[in-house]
Write a protein that holds these residues in place. Structure first.
Motif, PDB file in Angstrom:
ATOM      1  N   GLU A  79      -7.234   9.607  -5.740  1.00 57.76           N
ATOM      2  CA  GLU A  79      -7.509   8.318  -5.094  1.00 57.76           C
ATOM      3  C   GLU A  79      -6.221   7.506  -4.946  1.00 57.76           C
ATOM      4  O   GLU A  79      -6.003   6.869  -3.914  1.00 57.76           O
ATOM      5  CB  GLU A  79      -8.544   7.512  -5.890  1.00 57.76           C
ATOM      6  N   MET A  80      -5.385   7.522  -5.965  1.00 57.41           N
ATOM      7  CA  MET A  80      -4.141   6.748  -5.921  1.00 57.41           C
ATOM      8  C   MET A  80      -3.186   7.285  -4.858  1.00 57.41           C
ATOM      9  O   MET A  80      -2.493   6.502  -4.197  1.00 57.41           O
ATOM     10  CB  MET A  80      -3.476   6.734  -7.301  1.00 57.41           C
ATOM     11  N   ASP A  83      -3.896   5.733  -1.494  1.00 59.14           N
ATOM     12  CA  ASP A  83      -3.884   4.272  -1.406  1.00 59.14           C
ATOM     13  C   ASP A  83      -2.449   3.798  -1.199  1.00 59.14           C
ATOM     14  O   ASP A  83      -1.619   3.905  -2.094  1.00 59.14           O
ATOM     15  CB  ASP A  83      -4.467   3.675  -2.690  1.00 59.14           C
ATOM     16  N   ALA A  86       0.448  -0.707  -3.520  1.00 58.84           N
ATOM     17  CA  ALA A  86       0.765  -0.512  -4.933  1.00 58.84           C
ATOM     18  C   ALA A  86      -0.022  -1.450  -5.855  1.00 58.84           C
ATOM     19  O   ALA A  86      -0.564  -1.000  -6.867  1.00 58.84           O
ATOM     20  CB  ALA A  86       2.260  -0.696  -5.168  1.00 58.84           C
ATOM     21  N   ARG A  89      -3.595  -0.500  -7.341  1.00 63.87           N
ATOM     22  CA  ARG A  89      -3.914   0.876  -6.927  1.00 63.87           C
ATOM     23  C   ARG A  89      -4.726   1.615  -7.992  1.00 63.87           C
ATOM     24  O   ARG A  89      -5.735   2.259  -7.676  1.00 63.87           O
ATOM     25  CB  ARG A  89      -2.624   1.632  -6.628  1.00 63.87           C
ATOM     26  N   ARG A  92      -8.323   0.193  -8.111  1.00 64.85           N
ATOM     27  CA  ARG A  92      -9.165   0.658  -6.993  1.00 64.85           C
ATOM     28  C   ARG A  92      -9.569   2.116  -7.184  1.00 64.85           C
ATOM     29  O   ARG A  92     -10.701   2.511  -6.894  1.00 64.85           O
ATOM     30  CB  ARG A  92      -8.458   0.431  -5.659  1.00 64.85           C
ATOM     31  N   THR A 141       1.507  -3.021 -11.937  1.00 63.82           N
ATOM     32  CA  THR A 141       0.683  -3.150 -10.732  1.00 63.82           C
ATOM     33  C   THR A 141      -0.756  -3.558 -11.007  1.00 63.82           C
ATOM     34  O   THR A 141      -1.422  -4.080 -10.117  1.00 63.82           O
ATOM     35  CB  THR A 141       0.641  -1.810  -9.958  1.00 63.82           C
ATOM     36  N   ASP A 142      -1.254  -3.322 -12.208  1.00 65.45           N
ATOM     37  CA  ASP A 142      -2.684  -3.513 -12.481  1.00 65.45           C
ATOM     38  C   ASP A 142      -2.963  -4.346 -13.727  1.00 65.45           C
ATOM     39  O   ASP A 142      -4.036  -4.243 -14.303  1.00 65.45           O
ATOM     40  CB  ASP A 142      -3.372  -2.150 -12.613  1.00 65.45           C
TER      41      ASP A 142
END
Length: 186
Positions: A79-80, A83, A86, A89, A92, A141-142
């Motif tokens: 999935e990453m 996408d 960034a 990512r 999601r 990023t997350d």
């Protein structure tokens, strides 16, 4: 001489079969139904064959954990890769995987593992480590509160699906997913 001596050995297939049978027995009979005797009998594997792969029940649960988190890691990585944004990512990708769990071929295994996580301190510790490792890996990023909230909401959906506590129709699920994805972009 029995057929077993002439059969081609396929240890990975036997191991996977044992994991699948343990998951099925756990769902049908609860954790108490997952005994080494019951698993070996239902899988058509000798107890010695089972013990070769899993020397005890905890090893069987650890094997299920490794198998499923390995698959989850591969799904997240895929999935990453798809996408281009960034920020958020990983979140999601995690959302996509959790929302797909209900239809996933491994849904039964995830149900068993989630139930085992609630009752087995060793598995809870391993799950905490998995979560911490991924949080550390994607801290740049997350790590926003919005991404964390989106992942917590996905975990709540995962638990609600497991407990069958809420009837969420497909349009409502899609709307929730869209809102959580939007949250991951903040």
């Amino acid at each position: 001489m029995s057929i077993a001596h002439h059969r081609r050995k396929q240890p990975e297939l036997v191991r996977q079969q044992l994991l699948e049978v343990a998951a099925r027995l756990s769902l049908e009979q609860g954790a108490a139904g997952v005994t080494l005797d019951a698993v070996s009998h239902a899988a058509g594997v000798s107890k010695g064959g089972l013990l070769h792969h899993f020397p005890n029940k905890m090893a069987l649960l650890d094997g299920l954990f490794d198998d499923l988190t390995g698959k989850l890691d591969r799904m997240i990585a895929e999935e990453m890769r798809n996408d281009p944004v960034a920020h958020g990512r990983f979140t999601r990708a995690y959302l996509s995987c959790v929302f797909a769990l209900q239809e996933d071929a491994d849904a039964q295994g995830w149900q068993v593992l989630t139930i085992a996580l609630l009752s087995e301190p060793q598995l809870r510790a391993r799950w905490r480590l998995w979560v911490a490792d991924h949080a550390d890996a994607f801290v740049g990023t997350d790590s926003s509160a919005a991404c964390l909230l989106a992942r917590f909401a996905a975990d709540g959906l995962w638990l609600a699906d497991l407990l069958k506590s809420h009837d969420v129709d497909p349009p409502a699920r899609q709307a929730m997913r869209s809102h959580l994805i939007a949250l991951s972009l903040q």
